[in-house]
Design an enzyme around this catalytic site. Structure first.
Site, PDB file in Angstrom:
ATOM      1  N   SER A  23       0.825  -1.211   0.000  1.00 52.17           N
ATOM      2  CA  SER A  23       0.000   0.000   0.000  1.00 52.17           C
ATOM      3  C   SER A  23       0.860   1.262   0.000  1.00 52.17           C
ATOM      4  O   SER A  23       2.000   1.266   0.458  1.00 52.17           O
ATOM      5  CB  SER A  23      -0.910   0.030   1.235  1.00 52.17           C
ATOM      6  OG  SER A  23      -1.746  -1.093   1.281  1.00 52.17           O
TER       7      SER A  23
HETATM    8  N1  SAH Z   1      -0.888  -4.833   4.233  1.00 55.04           N
HETATM    9  C1  SAH Z   1      -0.239  -5.116   2.963  1.00 55.04           C
HETATM   10  C2  SAH Z   1      -1.122  -4.684   1.805  1.00 55.04           C
HETATM   11  C3  SAH Z   1      -1.161  -5.729   0.739  1.00 55.04           C
HETATM   12  S1  SAH Z   1      -2.409  -5.556  -0.474  1.00 55.04           S
HETATM   13  C4  SAH Z   1       1.133  -4.484   2.896  1.00 55.04           C
HETATM   14  O1  SAH Z   1       1.474  -3.665   3.760  1.00 55.04           O
HETATM   15  O2  SAH Z   1       1.907  -4.840   2.002  1.00 55.04           O
HETATM   16  C5  SAH Z   1      -3.742  -6.508   0.191  1.00 55.04           C
HETATM   17  C6  SAH Z   1      -3.435  -7.935   0.594  1.00 55.04           C
HETATM   18  O3  SAH Z   1      -4.673  -8.540   0.999  1.00 55.04           O
HETATM   19  C7  SAH Z   1      -2.911  -8.828  -0.538  1.00 55.04           C
HETATM   20  O4  SAH Z   1      -1.712  -9.421  -0.115  1.00 55.04           O
HETATM   21  C8  SAH Z   1      -4.012  -9.856  -0.746  1.00 55.04           C
HETATM   22  O5  SAH Z   1      -3.538 -11.138  -1.133  1.00 55.04           O
HETATM   23  C9  SAH Z   1      -4.655  -9.891   0.622  1.00 55.04           C
HETATM   24  N2  SAH Z   1      -6.029 -10.399   0.654  1.00 55.04           N
HETATM   25  C10 SAH Z   1      -7.024 -10.221  -0.253  1.00 55.04           C
HETATM   26  N3  SAH Z   1      -8.152 -10.834   0.137  1.00 55.04           N
HETATM   27  C11 SAH Z   1      -7.874 -11.421   1.345  1.00 55.04           C
HETATM   28  C12 SAH Z   1      -8.629 -12.202   2.270  1.00 55.04           C
HETATM   29  N4  SAH Z   1      -9.904 -12.536   2.035  1.00 55.04           N
HETATM   30  N5  SAH Z   1      -8.027 -12.622   3.397  1.00 55.04           N
HETATM   31  C13 SAH Z   1      -6.731 -12.306   3.665  1.00 55.04           C
HETATM   32  N6  SAH Z   1      -5.970 -11.582   2.829  1.00 55.04           N
HETATM   33  C14 SAH Z   1      -6.526 -11.140   1.686  1.00 55.04           C
END
Ligand code: SAH
Length: 213
Positions: free
Chosen positions: A64
């Site tokens: 993000s």
């Molecule tokens: N907090 C992360 C943001 C990653 S983007 C960072 O700091 O890098 C969002 C993430 O949510 C992705 O890795 C995606 O695979 C995950 N995601 C999407 N749907 C999800 C779900 N139902 N349960 C857990 N993770 C999920």
């Protein structure tokens, strides 16, 4: 895994940018000033690690934008020792910010590739979530509930009920809600049955997907 004076200087600038954009929580700014974000990204993108932008990571996901991480963390109002659940571990950067502030952290990721990578990587930097879980965030983590705070780092088409149910009274859910564009939404649990809802503007996230992969 190097962190140089150049990186530190770039981080300082990033922190200045975030305060200019309105982030005021000192703990959040301090955490971002300390965490080597470039190490959370694939090497090709290291030069871009300290601009205020989202970036691709493995499995078609993104790390993000720093402003988004800062704003969500600020809205969560984390205090040292708070029990926090993060949905969407991804690169682990948001997790590191929460751990740096002193949260006891539980974090769930649905992409196995990312889960495995981040599980190995975070401890190398000294960041130790209480639990890193490969699972589906839509159902939260009933076995460890209730939480002081829950933070969802992917765009949720709707607000999953289990997440509201797993909050302590006085606890907060910070969740971007919407399909193409998301509204940053905060739910504060007032009692067993009452929630107060506040909205904090538009953001763009990768979608919260169902099931594991
Ligand atoms: N907090 C992360 C943001 C990653 S983007 C960072 O700091 O890098 C969002 C993430 O949510 C992705 O890795 C995606 O695979 C995950 N995601 C999407 N749907 C999800 C779900 N139902 N349960 C857990 N993770 C999920």
């Amino acid at each position: 895994m190097k962190d140089t004076f150049t990186h530190q200087g770039m981080r300082k600038k990033l922190v200045e940018t975030l305060s200019r954009k309105g982030i005021i929580d000192k703990n959040v700014l301090q955490a971002i000033g300390k965490i080597p974000r470039h190490l959370f990204m694939d090497s090709g993108f290291v030069d871009h690690a300290y601009v205020d932008k989202a970036f691709p990571i493995a499995a078609d996901q993104t790390i993000s934008q720093p402003y988004t991480v800062a704003r969500q963390t600020e809205l969560l109002e984390v205090k040292k020792g708070d029990k926090i659940l993060e949905i969407g571990t991804g690169s682990g950067y948001q997790a590191a910010v929460l751990l740096e502030i002193g949260a006891t952290l539980y974090t769930i990721e649905r992409q196995n590739e990312l889960f495995k990578k981040t599980k190995l990587f975070l401890p190398k930097l000294g960041y130790k979530p209480k639990r890193l879980i490969f699972g589906d965030g839509y159902i939260g983590l009933q076995s460890e509930a209730p939480f002081d705070g829950i933070i969802v780092t992917a765009g949720a088409p709707f607000v999953p009920n289990p997440l509201l149910a797993q909050l302590k009274v006085g606890g907060k859910l910070v969740i971007p809600v919407g399909e193409n564009v998301q509204i940053m939404t905060v739910f504060l649990r007032k009692s067993d049955t009452e929630f107060e809802k506040e909205e904090y503007g538009e953001f763009r996230f990768v979608p919260l997907l169902e099931d594991k992969n």
